[in-house]
Write an enzyme that holds these catalytic residues in place. Structure first.
Site, PDB file in Angstrom:
ATOM      1  N   ASP A 275       0.858  -1.191   0.000  1.00  0.00           N
ATOM      2  CA  ASP A 275       0.000   0.000   0.000  1.00  0.00           C
ATOM      3  C   ASP A 275       0.895   1.242   0.000  1.00  0.00           C
ATOM      4  O   ASP A 275       1.851   1.330   0.760  1.00  0.00           O
ATOM      5  CB  ASP A 275      -0.907  -0.015   1.235  1.00  0.00           C
ATOM      6  CG  ASP A 275      -2.048   0.974   1.118  1.00  0.00           C
ATOM      7  OD1 ASP A 275      -3.210   0.542   1.145  1.00  0.00           O
ATOM      8  OD2 ASP A 275      -1.780   2.190   1.009  1.00  0.00           O
TER       9      ASP A 275
ATOM     10  N   ASN B 100     -12.878  -3.278   2.752  1.00  0.00           N
ATOM     11  CA  ASN B 100     -13.952  -2.278   2.764  1.00  0.00           C
ATOM     12  C   ASN B 100     -14.891  -2.437   1.570  1.00  0.00           C
ATOM     13  O   ASN B 100     -14.438  -2.757   0.466  1.00  0.00           O
ATOM     14  CB  ASN B 100     -13.354  -0.872   2.739  1.00  0.00           C
ATOM     15  CG  ASN B 100     -12.681  -0.503   4.051  1.00  0.00           C
ATOM     16  OD1 ASN B 100     -13.268  -0.663   5.117  1.00  0.00           O
ATOM     17  ND2 ASN B 100     -11.452  -0.035   3.984  1.00  0.00           N
TER      18      ASN B 100
ATOM     19  N   GLN C 143     -15.014   2.398   1.194  1.00  0.00           N
ATOM     20  CA  GLN C 143     -14.129   1.844   0.157  1.00  0.00           C
ATOM     21  C   GLN C 143     -13.712   2.971  -0.775  1.00  0.00           C
ATOM     22  O   GLN C 143     -14.523   3.490  -1.541  1.00  0.00           O
ATOM     23  CB  GLN C 143     -14.869   0.740  -0.619  1.00  0.00           C
ATOM     24  CG  GLN C 143     -14.004   0.078  -1.672  1.00  0.00           C
ATOM     25  CD  GLN C 143     -14.760  -0.990  -2.452  1.00  0.00           C
ATOM     26  OE1 GLN C 143     -15.961  -1.203  -2.247  1.00  0.00           O
ATOM     27  NE2 GLN C 143     -14.065  -1.651  -3.359  1.00  0.00           N
TER      28      GLN C 143
ATOM     29  N   HIS D  75     -10.232  -5.304  -3.018  1.00  0.00           N
ATOM     30  CA  HIS D  75      -8.875  -5.523  -2.485  1.00  0.00           C
ATOM     31  C   HIS D  75      -8.967  -5.918  -1.029  1.00  0.00           C
ATOM     32  O   HIS D  75      -9.826  -5.425  -0.291  1.00  0.00           O
ATOM     33  CB  HIS D  75      -7.985  -4.286  -2.662  1.00  0.00           C
ATOM     34  CG  HIS D  75      -8.588  -3.016  -2.150  1.00  0.00           C
ATOM     35  ND1 HIS D  75      -9.586  -2.343  -2.837  1.00  0.00           N
ATOM     36  CD2 HIS D  75      -8.376  -2.309  -1.023  1.00  0.00           C
ATOM     37  CE1 HIS D  75      -9.936  -1.271  -2.153  1.00  0.00           C
ATOM     38  NE2 HIS D  75      -9.230  -1.232  -1.039  1.00  0.00           N
TER      39      HIS D  75
ATOM     40  N   HIS E 183      -6.905  -5.851   2.440  1.00  0.00           N
ATOM     41  CA  HIS E 183      -5.763  -5.255   3.150  1.00  0.00           C
ATOM     42  C   HIS E 183      -5.158  -6.289   4.092  1.00  0.00           C
ATOM     43  O   HIS E 183      -5.892  -6.949   4.842  1.00  0.00           O
ATOM     44  CB  HIS E 183      -6.221  -4.090   4.040  1.00  0.00           C
ATOM     45  CG  HIS E 183      -6.753  -2.891   3.334  1.00  0.00           C
ATOM     46  ND1 HIS E 183      -6.025  -1.756   3.148  1.00  0.00           N
ATOM     47  CD2 HIS E 183      -7.974  -2.637   2.785  1.00  0.00           C
ATOM     48  CE1 HIS E 183      -6.749  -0.841   2.528  1.00  0.00           C
ATOM     49  NE2 HIS E 183      -7.946  -1.349   2.291  1.00  0.00           N
TER      50      HIS E 183
HETATM   51  P1  5GP Z   1      -9.890   1.312   0.668  1.00  0.00           P
HETATM   52  O1  5GP Z   1     -10.231   2.496   1.529  1.00  0.00           O
HETATM   53  O2  5GP Z   1     -10.499   1.420  -0.714  1.00  0.00           O
HETATM   54  O3  5GP Z   1     -10.156   0.012   1.335  1.00  0.00           O
HETATM   55  O4  5GP Z   1      -8.308   1.356   0.520  1.00  0.00           O
HETATM   56  C1  5GP Z   1      -7.645   1.788  -0.638  1.00  0.00           C
HETATM   57  C2  5GP Z   1      -6.172   1.670  -0.343  1.00  0.00           C
HETATM   58  O5  5GP Z   1      -5.468   1.793  -1.562  1.00  0.00           O
HETATM   59  C3  5GP Z   1      -5.636   2.770   0.591  1.00  0.00           C
HETATM   60  O6  5GP Z   1      -5.013   2.157   1.712  1.00  0.00           O
HETATM   61  C4  5GP Z   1      -4.652   3.538  -0.279  1.00  0.00           C
HETATM   62  O7  5GP Z   1      -3.507   3.965   0.437  1.00  0.00           O
HETATM   63  C5  5GP Z   1      -4.299   2.533  -1.347  1.00  0.00           C
HETATM   64  N1  5GP Z   1      -3.943   3.129  -2.628  1.00  0.00           N
HETATM   65  C6  5GP Z   1      -4.622   4.090  -3.301  1.00  0.00           C
HETATM   66  N2  5GP Z   1      -4.011   4.385  -4.458  1.00  0.00           N
HETATM   67  C7  5GP Z   1      -2.914   3.589  -4.530  1.00  0.00           C
HETATM   68  C8  5GP Z   1      -1.865   3.439  -5.501  1.00  0.00           C
HETATM   69  O8  5GP Z   1      -1.820   4.113  -6.541  1.00  0.00           O
HETATM   70  N3  5GP Z   1      -0.903   2.511  -5.239  1.00  0.00           N
HETATM   71  C9  5GP Z   1      -0.913   1.766  -4.100  1.00  0.00           C
HETATM   72  N4  5GP Z   1       0.090   0.895  -3.923  1.00  0.00           N
HETATM   73  N5  5GP Z   1      -1.884   1.872  -3.158  1.00  0.00           N
HETATM   74  C10 5GP Z   1      -2.874   2.781  -3.377  1.00  0.00           C
END
Ligand code: 5GP
Ligand code: ZN
Length: 127
Positions: free
Chosen positions: A35, A91, A96, A102, A104
């Site tokens: 991440d 999420n 999300q 995805h 985590h």
């Molecule tokens: P969500 O809130 O959708 O469960 O989490 C999305 C996750 O994706 C976040 O922890 C954020 O830091 C990560 N993320 C967003 N954009 C990128 C990216 O371009 N590259 C990587 N490696 N992680 C990302």
């Protein structure tokens, strides 16, 4: 979901290598990478290569493969970063941020040190 959404999807771009990532593992079904904005050192995402929006969209076989891979990545994180446990977060909906499924993987540590740059964590894992 139309093609425009998928083309704008940041995780589809990572899967298709249009955006770089610190990749730890990949096979024909998933890509696993660090991440970019970690909550904890070694914060990792398991992403299916095919675009599924969320838990309610993904099929059971892919989901089971992701869970299987989470065990392998846990072993890698344990070996390379001396982790003491693993928290899984996934999420859907309001919380999300990225609308491509995805999982985590957030390592747990008895003694949690400072958050290190992602590049440094990547080197520790691949060193
Ligand atoms: P969500 O809130 O959708 O469960 O989490 C999305 C996750 O994706 C976040 O922890 C954020 O830091 C990560 N993320 C967003 N954009 C990128 C990216 O371009 N590259 C990587 N490696 N992680 C990302
Ligand atoms: Zn996508």
């Amino acid at each position: 979901m139309d093609m425009g959404d998928i083309m704008d999807c940041i995780f589809c771009k990572i899967v298709n290598e249009k955006i770089p990532s610190y990749t730890l593992y990949e096979d024909e079904i998933v890509k696993v990478f660090l991440d970019v904005n970690p909550d904890v050192n070694g914060h990792t995402l398991i992403v299916p290569k095919k675009h599924y929006q969320d838990l309610f969209d993904i099929d059971n076989d892919t989901l089971m493969h992701i869970m299987d891979i989470s065990r392998k990545i846990n072993q890698l994180l344990s070996d390379k970063l001396n982790t003491d446990g693993l928290t899984l977060v996934q999420n859907n909906g309001l919380k999300q941020e990225v609308k491509h499924f995805h999982l985590h993987l957030k390592p747990q540590y008895k003694n949690e040190g400072n958050l290190l740059p992602v590049e440094e964590i990547y080197k520790k894992i691949n060193g």
